[in-house]
Design an enzyme around this catalytic site. Sequence first.
Site, mmCIF file in Angstrom:
data_model
loop_
_atom_site.group_PDB
_atom_site.id
_atom_site.type_symbol
_atom_site.label_atom_id
_atom_site.label_comp_id
_atom_site.label_asym_id
_atom_site.label_seq_id
_atom_site.Cartn_x
_atom_site.Cartn_y
_atom_site.Cartn_z
ATOM 1 N N SER A 153 30.886 71.539 -7.751
ATOM 2 C CA SER A 153 31.619 70.870 -8.838
ATOM 3 C C SER A 153 30.870 69.628 -9.324
ATOM 4 O O SER A 153 30.916 69.301 -10.514
ATOM 5 C CB SER A 153 33.047 70.503 -8.405
ATOM 6 O OG SER A 153 33.034 69.454 -7.477
ATOM 7 N N ASN A 154 30.185 68.932 -8.424
ATOM 8 C CA ASN A 154 29.390 67.775 -8.875
ATOM 9 C C ASN A 154 28.240 68.240 -9.764
ATOM 10 O O ASN A 154 27.957 67.627 -10.796
ATOM 11 C CB ASN A 154 28.879 66.977 -7.666
ATOM 12 C CG ASN A 154 29.942 66.041 -7.112
ATOM 13 O OD1 ASN A 154 30.249 65.009 -7.705
ATOM 14 N ND2 ASN A 154 30.528 66.417 -5.976
ATOM 15 N N ARG A 164 13.315 71.601 10.592
ATOM 16 C CA ARG A 164 13.854 70.940 9.390
ATOM 17 C C ARG A 164 12.750 70.320 8.537
ATOM 18 O O ARG A 164 12.821 70.334 7.314
ATOM 19 C CB ARG A 164 14.863 69.862 9.800
ATOM 20 C CG ARG A 164 16.161 70.434 10.327
ATOM 21 C CD ARG A 164 17.284 69.421 10.193
ATOM 22 N NE ARG A 164 16.970 68.184 10.871
ATOM 23 C CZ ARG A 164 17.590 67.740 11.969
ATOM 24 N NH1 ARG A 164 18.580 68.430 12.480
ATOM 25 N NH2 ARG A 164 17.237 66.613 12.523
ATOM 26 N N ASN A 198 22.870 60.354 -2.765
ATOM 27 C CA ASN A 198 23.878 61.261 -2.199
ATOM 28 C C ASN A 198 25.255 60.781 -2.632
ATOM 29 O O ASN A 198 25.480 59.581 -2.792
ATOM 30 C CB ASN A 198 23.779 61.232 -0.664
ATOM 31 C CG ASN A 198 24.794 62.126 0.008
ATOM 32 O OD1 ASN A 198 24.981 63.282 -0.373
ATOM 33 N ND2 ASN A 198 25.477 61.600 1.018
ATOM 34 N N HIS A 200 29.200 60.788 -1.320
ATOM 35 C CA HIS A 200 29.957 61.010 -0.080
ATOM 36 C C HIS A 200 31.428 60.664 -0.318
ATOM 37 O O HIS A 200 31.725 59.621 -0.923
ATOM 38 C CB HIS A 200 29.380 60.142 1.049
ATOM 39 C CG HIS A 200 30.092 60.336 2.343
ATOM 40 N ND1 HIS A 200 29.858 61.427 3.161
ATOM 41 C CD2 HIS A 200 31.065 59.615 2.957
ATOM 42 C CE1 HIS A 200 30.636 61.348 4.213
ATOM 43 N NE2 HIS A 200 31.391 60.266 4.129
ATOM 44 N N GLU A 227 16.781 57.470 6.364
ATOM 45 C CA GLU A 227 16.645 58.367 7.519
ATOM 46 C C GLU A 227 17.952 58.557 8.287
ATOM 47 O O GLU A 227 18.100 59.512 9.045
ATOM 48 C CB GLU A 227 15.554 57.869 8.474
ATOM 49 C CG GLU A 227 14.130 58.164 8.006
ATOM 50 C CD GLU A 227 13.639 57.274 6.881
ATOM 51 O OE1 GLU A 227 14.358 56.314 6.499
ATOM 52 O OE2 GLU A 227 12.540 57.540 6.363
ATOM 53 N N ASP A 274 24.307 59.251 5.891
ATOM 54 C CA ASP A 274 25.336 58.528 5.126
ATOM 55 C C ASP A 274 25.226 57.017 5.308
ATOM 56 O O ASP A 274 26.229 56.309 5.427
ATOM 57 C CB ASP A 274 26.749 58.996 5.539
ATOM 58 C CG ASP A 274 26.981 60.469 5.221
ATOM 59 O OD1 ASP A 274 26.359 60.971 4.261
ATOM 60 O OD2 ASP A 274 27.775 61.111 5.924
#
Length: 205
Positions: free
Chosen positions: A17-18, A67, A109, A111, A144, A147
């Site tokens: 949705s974002n 990763r 980001n 949140h 790093e 959040d």
Amino acid sequence: MSDPRLTLGILVSGRGSNLAAIVEAIADGALPARVGVVLSSKKDAQALQKAGDAPTYFVDPAGYADRAEYDGALVNLLKAHGVDLVVLAGYMRWVTPTLIEPYRGRIINIHPSLLPAFPGLRAQRQALEHGAKITGCTVHFVDEKMDDGPIIAQTAVPILEGDTEALLSDRILHEEHRLLLSAIGHVAAGRLPLDGRIVSVGGVS
Ligand code: GRF
């Protein structure tokens, strides 16, 4: 001639949705940017259907040893598509320095809590279970730690009597879309100077 607009690389894992709000704002002429590429960590992410004309890729985590190697593949795609700003929009993987270093100060980001309260998964449920009276959403630069990066902007959302996780999440999501668009607009306008942890928005919000 190359497109002078800010080129976004959007990382997604789910509903999107974002992403849809970004694509719509660009189409409406409300956001001077373009989506250069959308990268998904999930094959069946609904977000892959919401990218408008932008190229989309499912990058399968199973195809990489770790990763960092995975993030290296993302960086190659972001660079190949001329990305200026990386936007994590419901992206459910922990990012490594391999991705952060080349985009430091150019990766953000969204949140669904007022960080540093309630980092991590299901932040809305965490806020409810904690008995908080106010929560909200945060857009921040990515570093790093999870959040944790410098906060760009936040919107408060009250928790109401009888709220459920779904109701609260919906109200926060509405604010997330506005906040994320506003932050991208600031980057597109060349604002958001960073001094240590402190982000100034030059009195504009
Ligand atoms: C949003 O609540 C966002 O804050 C969180 O994941 C959710 C993604 O929603 N990181 P969507 O995929 O953009 O609809």
